[in-house]
Design a protein around this motif. Structure first.
Motif, mmCIF file in Angstrom:
data_model
loop_
_atom_site.group_PDB
_atom_site.id
_atom_site.type_symbol
_atom_site.label_atom_id
_atom_site.label_comp_id
_atom_site.label_asym_id
_atom_site.label_seq_id
_atom_site.Cartn_x
_atom_site.Cartn_y
_atom_site.Cartn_z
ATOM 1 N N ASN A 43 26.077 39.170 35.933
ATOM 2 C CA ASN A 43 26.175 39.728 37.260
ATOM 3 C C ASN A 43 27.334 40.332 37.692
ATOM 4 O O ASN A 43 27.450 41.049 38.494
ATOM 5 C CB ASN A 43 25.392 38.707 38.220
ATOM 6 C CG ASN A 43 23.909 38.383 38.168
ATOM 7 O OD1 ASN A 43 23.136 39.273 37.672
ATOM 8 N ND2 ASN A 43 23.644 37.306 38.211
ATOM 9 N N SER A 44 28.440 40.069 36.932
ATOM 10 C CA SER A 44 29.736 40.372 37.283
ATOM 11 C C SER A 44 30.566 41.257 36.323
ATOM 12 O O SER A 44 31.710 41.520 36.518
ATOM 13 C CB SER A 44 30.530 39.239 37.466
ATOM 14 O OG SER A 44 30.545 38.367 36.258
ATOM 15 N N PHE A 64 33.573 42.727 38.095
ATOM 16 C CA PHE A 64 33.614 42.279 39.310
ATOM 17 C C PHE A 64 33.765 41.043 39.977
ATOM 18 O O PHE A 64 33.406 40.146 39.126
ATOM 19 C CB PHE A 64 32.447 42.840 39.988
ATOM 20 C CG PHE A 64 31.912 44.128 39.760
ATOM 21 C CD1 PHE A 64 31.902 45.429 40.685
ATOM 22 C CD2 PHE A 64 31.403 44.514 38.465
ATOM 23 C CE1 PHE A 64 31.549 46.474 40.399
ATOM 24 C CE2 PHE A 64 30.856 45.894 38.223
ATOM 25 C CZ PHE A 64 31.161 47.026 39.061
ATOM 26 N N TYR A 65 34.634 40.993 41.059
ATOM 27 C CA TYR A 65 35.105 39.376 41.285
ATOM 28 C C TYR A 65 35.379 39.561 42.909
ATOM 29 O O TYR A 65 35.576 40.623 43.470
ATOM 30 C CB TYR A 65 36.007 38.876 40.618
ATOM 31 C CG TYR A 65 37.483 39.483 40.745
ATOM 32 C CD1 TYR A 65 38.386 39.003 41.521
ATOM 33 C CD2 TYR A 65 37.654 40.722 39.908
ATOM 34 C CE1 TYR A 65 39.860 39.497 41.422
ATOM 35 C CE2 TYR A 65 38.917 41.218 39.821
ATOM 36 C CZ TYR A 65 39.790 40.600 40.792
ATOM 37 O OH TYR A 65 41.335 41.130 40.827
ATOM 38 N N LYS A 66 35.297 38.361 43.610
ATOM 39 C CA LYS A 66 35.767 38.159 45.027
ATOM 40 C C LYS A 66 36.862 37.464 45.115
ATOM 41 O O LYS A 66 37.255 36.698 44.308
ATOM 42 C CB LYS A 66 34.464 37.576 45.462
ATOM 43 C CG LYS A 66 33.198 38.182 45.817
ATOM 44 C CD LYS A 66 31.910 37.385 46.481
ATOM 45 C CE LYS A 66 30.894 38.245 46.701
ATOM 46 N NZ LYS A 66 31.012 39.604 47.451
ATOM 47 N N THR A 67 37.381 37.881 46.139
ATOM 48 C CA THR A 67 38.523 37.145 46.477
ATOM 49 C C THR A 67 38.473 36.967 48.173
ATOM 50 O O THR A 67 37.596 37.446 48.463
ATOM 51 C CB THR A 67 40.110 37.916 46.603
ATOM 52 O OG1 THR A 67 39.916 38.845 47.487
ATOM 53 C CG2 THR A 67 40.310 38.507 44.824
ATOM 54 N N THR A 69 39.645 38.047 50.533
ATOM 55 C CA THR A 69 39.913 39.321 51.418
ATOM 56 C C THR A 69 39.195 40.465 51.139
ATOM 57 O O THR A 69 38.735 41.153 52.019
ATOM 58 C CB THR A 69 41.307 39.716 51.367
ATOM 59 O OG1 THR A 69 41.741 40.023 49.987
ATOM 60 C CG2 THR A 69 42.447 38.691 51.870
ATOM 61 N N ARG A 70 38.437 40.540 49.870
ATOM 62 C CA ARG A 70 37.385 41.599 49.579
ATOM 63 C C ARG A 70 37.116 41.337 48.264
ATOM 64 O O ARG A 70 37.306 40.617 47.379
ATOM 65 C CB ARG A 70 38.241 42.716 49.753
ATOM 66 C CG ARG A 70 39.595 43.016 48.688
ATOM 67 C CD ARG A 70 40.175 44.151 48.915
ATOM 68 N NE ARG A 70 41.717 43.765 48.903
ATOM 69 C CZ ARG A 70 42.724 44.368 49.248
ATOM 70 N NH1 ARG A 70 42.555 45.729 49.721
ATOM 71 N NH2 ARG A 70 43.911 43.656 49.434
ATOM 72 N N ASP A 71 35.998 42.327 47.947
ATOM 73 C CA ASP A 71 35.567 42.374 46.360
ATOM 74 C C ASP A 71 36.300 43.150 45.687
ATOM 75 O O ASP A 71 37.185 44.294 46.240
ATOM 76 C CB ASP A 71 33.881 43.134 46.577
ATOM 77 C CG ASP A 71 33.054 42.289 47.243
ATOM 78 O OD1 ASP A 71 33.403 40.891 47.375
ATOM 79 O OD2 ASP A 71 32.033 42.704 47.570
ATOM 80 N N LYS A 72 36.758 42.919 44.525
ATOM 81 C CA LYS A 72 37.418 43.611 43.569
ATOM 82 C C LYS A 72 36.729 44.272 42.500
ATOM 83 O O LYS A 72 35.987 43.338 41.882
ATOM 84 C CB LYS A 72 38.786 42.874 43.354
ATOM 85 C CG LYS A 72 39.609 42.856 44.789
ATOM 86 C CD LYS A 72 41.049 42.185 43.932
ATOM 87 C CE LYS A 72 41.983 41.986 45.493
ATOM 88 N NZ LYS A 72 43.106 41.442 45.188
ATOM 89 N N VAL A 73 37.378 45.049 41.553
ATOM 90 C CA VAL A 73 36.837 45.381 40.228
ATOM 91 C C VAL A 73 38.095 45.629 39.244
ATOM 92 O O VAL A 73 39.245 45.957 39.687
ATOM 93 C CB VAL A 73 36.261 46.901 40.385
ATOM 94 C CG1 VAL A 73 35.759 47.406 38.819
ATOM 95 C CG2 VAL A 73 34.999 46.958 41.355
ATOM 96 N N TRP A 74 37.911 44.928 38.047
ATOM 97 C CA TRP A 74 39.066 45.076 37.061
ATOM 98 C C TRP A 74 38.708 45.811 35.963
ATOM 99 O O TRP A 74 37.431 45.550 35.500
ATOM 100 C CB TRP A 74 39.376 43.713 36.936
ATOM 101 C CG TRP A 74 40.672 43.405 35.891
ATOM 102 C CD1 TRP A 74 40.553 43.451 34.750
ATOM 103 C CD2 TRP A 74 41.941 43.428 36.379
ATOM 104 N NE1 TRP A 74 41.887 43.254 34.244
ATOM 105 C CE2 TRP A 74 42.890 43.369 35.263
ATOM 106 C CE3 TRP A 74 42.541 43.458 37.721
ATOM 107 C CZ2 TRP A 74 44.069 43.151 35.237
ATOM 108 C CZ3 TRP A 74 44.009 43.486 37.658
ATOM 109 C CH2 TRP A 74 44.805 43.208 36.394
#
Length: 90
Positions: A43-44, A64-67, A69-74
């Motif tokens: 899912n990520s 895709f991952y969450k921090t 402060t926000r969702d991020k994409v690597w």
């Protein structure tokens, strides 16, 4: 050239990864079919393929991952086959 999200791991996809991943790094361990299936079923993670004339020329992985402060994409493991580098499709 077609770029699309990979949804199934076929023998041709597996063979393409066997060709492409060593071009990323000579000491990378090649993923098994099971590992690639786990990736596309995650899912990520999204796994993209670049293909032209039924030949896979490249791959890119989005994670895709969450921090707090926000969702991020690597972006990971971007590989273009050495024979297709610098090629224009327009």
């Amino acid at each position: 050239m077609n770029i699309y999200k990979l949804n199934i791991i076929t023998d041709s996809v597996l063979n393409a990864f066997r060709k492409l991943i060593p071009q990323l790094s000579s000491n990378c361990v090649l993923a098994t079919k099971k590992v690639l299936e786990d990736i596309i079923n995650s899912n990520s993670i999204l796994l993209f393929i670049a293909e032209e004339n039924n030949e896979i020329l490249g791959t890119l992985t989005l994670v895709f991952y969450k921090t707090p402060t926000r969702d991020k994409v690597w972006i990971e493991d971007v590989v273009v086959d050495k024979a297709a580098r610098g090629k224009r499709s327009w």
